[in-house]
Design a protein around this motif. Structure first.
Motif, PDB file in Angstrom:
ATOM      1  N   PRO A  77       3.959  -8.641  -5.725  1.00 58.98           N
ATOM      2  CA  PRO A  77       4.067  -7.395  -6.501  1.00 58.98           C
ATOM      3  C   PRO A  77       3.531  -7.588  -7.918  1.00 58.98           C
ATOM      4  CG  PRO A  77       6.234  -8.424  -6.236  1.00 58.98           C
ATOM      5  CD  PRO A  77       5.289  -9.199  -5.385  1.00 58.98           C
ATOM      6  N   LEU A  95      -1.065  -3.597   1.118  1.00 56.35           N
ATOM      7  CA  LEU A  95       0.107  -4.155   0.449  1.00 56.35           C
ATOM      8  C   LEU A  95       1.072  -4.778   1.456  1.00 56.35           C
ATOM      9  CD1 LEU A  95       0.860  -1.286  -2.105  1.00 56.35           C
ATOM     10  CD2 LEU A  95      -0.612  -3.302  -2.389  1.00 56.35           C
ATOM     11  N   PRO A  99       9.773  -3.276   0.578  1.00 53.84           N
ATOM     12  CA  PRO A  99       9.868  -1.867   0.154  1.00 53.84           C
ATOM     13  C   PRO A  99      10.296  -1.691  -1.300  1.00 53.84           C
ATOM     14  CG  PRO A  99      10.756  -2.135   2.364  1.00 53.84           C
ATOM     15  CD  PRO A  99      10.461  -3.506   1.867  1.00 53.84           C
ATOM     16  N   LEU A 102       7.353  -1.658  -3.903  1.00 56.26           N
ATOM     17  CA  LEU A 102       6.215  -0.744  -3.794  1.00 56.26           C
ATOM     18  C   LEU A 102       6.081   0.169  -5.006  1.00 56.26           C
ATOM     19  CD1 LEU A 102       6.381   0.250  -0.024  1.00 56.26           C
ATOM     20  CD2 LEU A 102       4.633  -1.141  -1.151  1.00 56.26           C
ATOM     21  N   GLU A 103       7.169   0.775  -5.447  1.00 55.17           N
ATOM     22  CA  GLU A 103       7.073   1.769  -6.521  1.00 55.17           C
ATOM     23  C   GLU A 103       6.515   1.153  -7.800  1.00 55.17           C
ATOM     24  OE1 GLU A 103       9.770   5.158  -8.825  1.00 55.17           O
ATOM     25  OE2 GLU A 103      10.688   3.881  -7.283  1.00 55.17           O
ATOM     26  N   THR A 105       4.807  -1.604  -8.119  1.00 55.26           N
ATOM     27  CA  THR A 105       3.462  -2.135  -7.907  1.00 55.26           C
ATOM     28  C   THR A 105       2.417  -1.033  -7.953  1.00 55.26           C
ATOM     29  OG1 THR A 105       4.332  -3.944  -6.547  1.00 55.26           O
ATOM     30  CG2 THR A 105       1.996  -3.422  -6.300  1.00 55.26           C
ATOM     31  N   LEU A 106       2.796   0.169  -7.526  1.00 56.23           N
ATOM     32  CA  LEU A 106       1.860   1.300  -7.462  1.00 56.23           C
ATOM     33  C   LEU A 106       1.948   2.213  -8.684  1.00 56.23           C
ATOM     34  CD1 LEU A 106       2.238   2.213  -3.684  1.00 56.23           C
ATOM     35  CD2 LEU A 106       0.249   1.164  -4.796  1.00 56.23           C
ATOM     36  N   LEU A 118       0.065  -0.248   4.465  1.00 55.06           N
ATOM     37  CA  LEU A 118       1.279  -1.054   4.349  1.00 55.06           C
ATOM     38  C   LEU A 118       1.318  -2.154   5.408  1.00 55.06           C
ATOM     39  CD1 LEU A 118       3.999   1.721   3.810  1.00 55.06           C
ATOM     40  CD2 LEU A 118       2.771   0.387   2.071  1.00 55.06           C
ATOM     41  N   ALA A 127       9.608   0.965   4.192  1.00 58.84           N
ATOM     42  CA  ALA A 127       8.454   0.960   3.295  1.00 58.84           C
ATOM     43  C   ALA A 127       7.716   2.290   3.341  1.00 58.84           C
ATOM     44  CB  ALA A 127       7.516  -0.186   3.668  1.00 58.84           C
ATOM     45  N   LEU A 131       6.843   4.871   0.226  1.00 62.08           N
ATOM     46  CA  LEU A 131       5.484   5.325  -0.088  1.00 62.08           C
ATOM     47  C   LEU A 131       5.396   6.848  -0.062  1.00 62.08           C
ATOM     48  CD1 LEU A 131       2.504   4.558  -0.627  1.00 62.08           C
ATOM     49  CD2 LEU A 131       2.164   4.574   1.857  1.00 62.08           C
TER      50      LEU A 131
END
Length: 549
Positions: A77, A95, A99, A102-103, A105-106, A118, A127, A131
């Motif tokens: 991440p 990626l 889970p 994710l937020e 990282t994005l 994913l 996950a 997303l």
């Protein structure tokens, strides 16, 4: 326009006659096409010559697009690294993250512009929920596999998220486990069909079900095999879709092979991945991931990621590889290879289906792939399948590159690299003495061959210098501190000097005496030669040197 109008016409028989003349000088008097042909691990015969008569009747569908999606993989991440990729040529993200990561990282990523794929394994549904919560217009693939809530996610994507697929049919596990190209293709066909059955049974139409699948394949440095594999995959999937009553081109994601990567001399991986990326683009992949050159070592650094994305930028922008759709189409060799690979993959797919499908046939699949892996490992051990920088032309003075630990894949180079690591771990690098008999011109070729082989295991080599005096050579051996020696010279000089030199080395304390080349001589324990089992030679030498493995 007749490009060859000013050249005399030639025939296949003309070529055969010329080739036979060359072969006879090497002592081979056989059909030149048979003598020069090779077989792949799938049993496809690669001929030395192709002409228009080799074109198959059935050709696969050509890709409708030009160029490809530059897809970078992230398993750590790192929002800064993700944004740097997207600002410098990457067009989609793959990626492999938990889970919860994710937020962050994005953060700052425009998900309606940059597709996200994913890879979350058993946590795919979780996950996917994260997303989908990040905003409308998400594109890409949720990365579901068989049993990963695939049906529910596919139904949701089909109903609510145009531009988002739910399922990845992943051929990489079959490739990484040692499978050949047709085995990878046949297995992915079987997985794809299993998904189609599940999705249509859940109420999706055939067209909707086909639209939820994306296929992932390995791209290797064997460029023609990769080109043919991707072309054969489209041909095979078009046949499946036709039988199911649907249509649509297979969506392909090509990934440079993990198994071909090396931890030793890792910068050579830049060449391997460039060839693989070129082949993936020529083969018509929709998306390509170039693995960083240090991927075999663990988490890549910023330079490695930059070189990976710039490999694709160079091929797309400077070389113009993406400007032509299916540039290999019409090639006699590639078209024939595509057709034969497709035939073997289809036969393997039918065998899996006859065994009850991909899940029921897991034992069959594992056994067949293991047999192929064993054949490849034997070729690697005997250096019939060379690995540059590892089993061939190793750099004995190399300082290993270190990275944070990553996942483990059964790479082709690993057996040699484990021996290199063992040699590095010793207080002093173990050495083998090369007893070079006669003048430089007589022993150079075999001394270089022997040194290259021993260096592949991380062993030092010391030489005696030119000369034929057994006692002088034995004295140099004793002074070297080595315990194993290898005679290096010409067959002519071996006839006179191999036995007395070997006996003198024995008296000087040699535990093992090798000979590079041909012939049986008193005092010589074993021979090194082209095609010998190099790994067994190295392992035996470590044992003879008293280095515990």
């Amino acid at each position: 326009m007749r490009l060859a109008a000013d050249f005399p016409s030639t025939t296949r028989d003309d070529w055969r006659a010329l080739a036979l003349g060359v072969l006879r000088r090497s002592g081979v008097d056989a059909d030149p096409e048979a003598a020069l042909a090779t077989d792949t691990y799938d049993g496809v015969r690669l001929a030395p010559l192709y002409d228009a008569g080799d074109l198959p009747e059935l050709r696969g569908p050509r890709p409708a697009h030009r160029g490809w999606d530059v897809r970078q993989r992230h398993a750590v991440p790192d929002n800064e690294a993700v944004l740097a990729d997207l600002e410098n040529g990457v067009t989609s993200l793959w990626l492999a993250l938990a889970p919860r990561d994710l937020e962050r990282t994005l953060r700052g990523v425009h998900l309606d512009l940059a597709p996200v794929v994913l890879e979350a394994g058993e946590r795919t549904a979780e996950a996917a929920a994260v997303l989908l919560s990040l905003g409308a217009g998400v594109r890409g693939n949720l990365g579901a596999g068989l049993g990963d809530h695939a049906v529910a996610l596919a139904r949701r994507c089909a109903a609510e998220h145009e531009g988002l697929r739910a399922i990845v049919v992943d051929g990489l596990p079959y490739h990484d486990a040692g499978g050949a190209d047709a085995q990878e293709l046949g297995c992915t066909l079987a997985v794809g069909v299993a998904h189609l059955r599940a999705l249509t049974a859940a109420g999706l139409s055939v067209e909707q079900a086909l639209g939820q699948l994306e296929f992932r394949y390995a791209a290797t440095a064997d460029q023609f095999a990769t080109i043919a594999k991707l072309r054969a995959a489209r041909l095979l999937w078009a046949r499946v879709a036709e039988v199911c009553g649907g249509a649509g081109e297979q969506v392909q994601h090509a990934v440079t092979s993990s198994a071909m990567m090396t931890a030793r001399d890792p910068h050579v991986n830049l060449l391997r991945t460039t060839l693989a990326c070129f082949a993936a683009g020529v083969g018509g992949a929709d998306a390509v991931t170039v693995q960083p050159f240090d991927a075999a070592l663990g988490a890549p650094d910023g330079l490695a990621r930059r070189l990976a994305r710039n490999t694709q930028a160079l091929l797309l922008e400077e070389a113009g590889v993406g400007q032509v759709a299916d540039p290999a189409g019409g090639s006699w060799y590639v078209e024939r290879l595509t057709a034969e690979l497709a035939e073997r993959a289809w036969s393997w797919f039918q065998e899996i289906e006859a065994a009850g499908g991909i899940l029921a046939a897991s034992g069959l699949v594992s056994a067949r792939i293991a047999a192929t892996r064993a054949r490849r490992e034997d070729d690697i051990a005997h250096r019939r399948l060379p690995i540059t920088g590892v089993s061939e032309f190793p750099n004995p003075g190399e300082r290993p590159v270190r990275r944070p630990a990553g996942g483990r894949v059964e790479r082709y180079a690993r057996p040699y690299e484990e021996l290199r690591d063992l040699a590095d771990a010793q207080p002093e690098r173990p050495a083998v003495f090369l007893a070079t008999i006669g003048p430089v011109a007589a022993h150079t070729a075999r001394a270089a061959f022997a040194a290259n082989l021993f260096h592949a295991g991380g062993l030092r080599t010391l030489t005696s210098g030119p000369g034929t005096d057994p006692e002088a050579i034995a004295s140099a051996f004793a002074a070297s501190g080595a315990a194993v020696a290898c005679l290096c010279s010409s067959d002519q000089l071996y006839a006179e000097h191999a036995t007395p030199v070997a006996q003198a080395l024995r008296r000087a304390g040699a535990r093992k005496v090798w000979l590079a080349g041909k012939g049986t001589h008193e005092g010589v324990d074993a021979r090194l030669y082209a095609g010998c089992d190099a790994l067994e030679v190295l392992r035996t030498t470590f044992d003879d040197l008293g280095v515990a493995r």
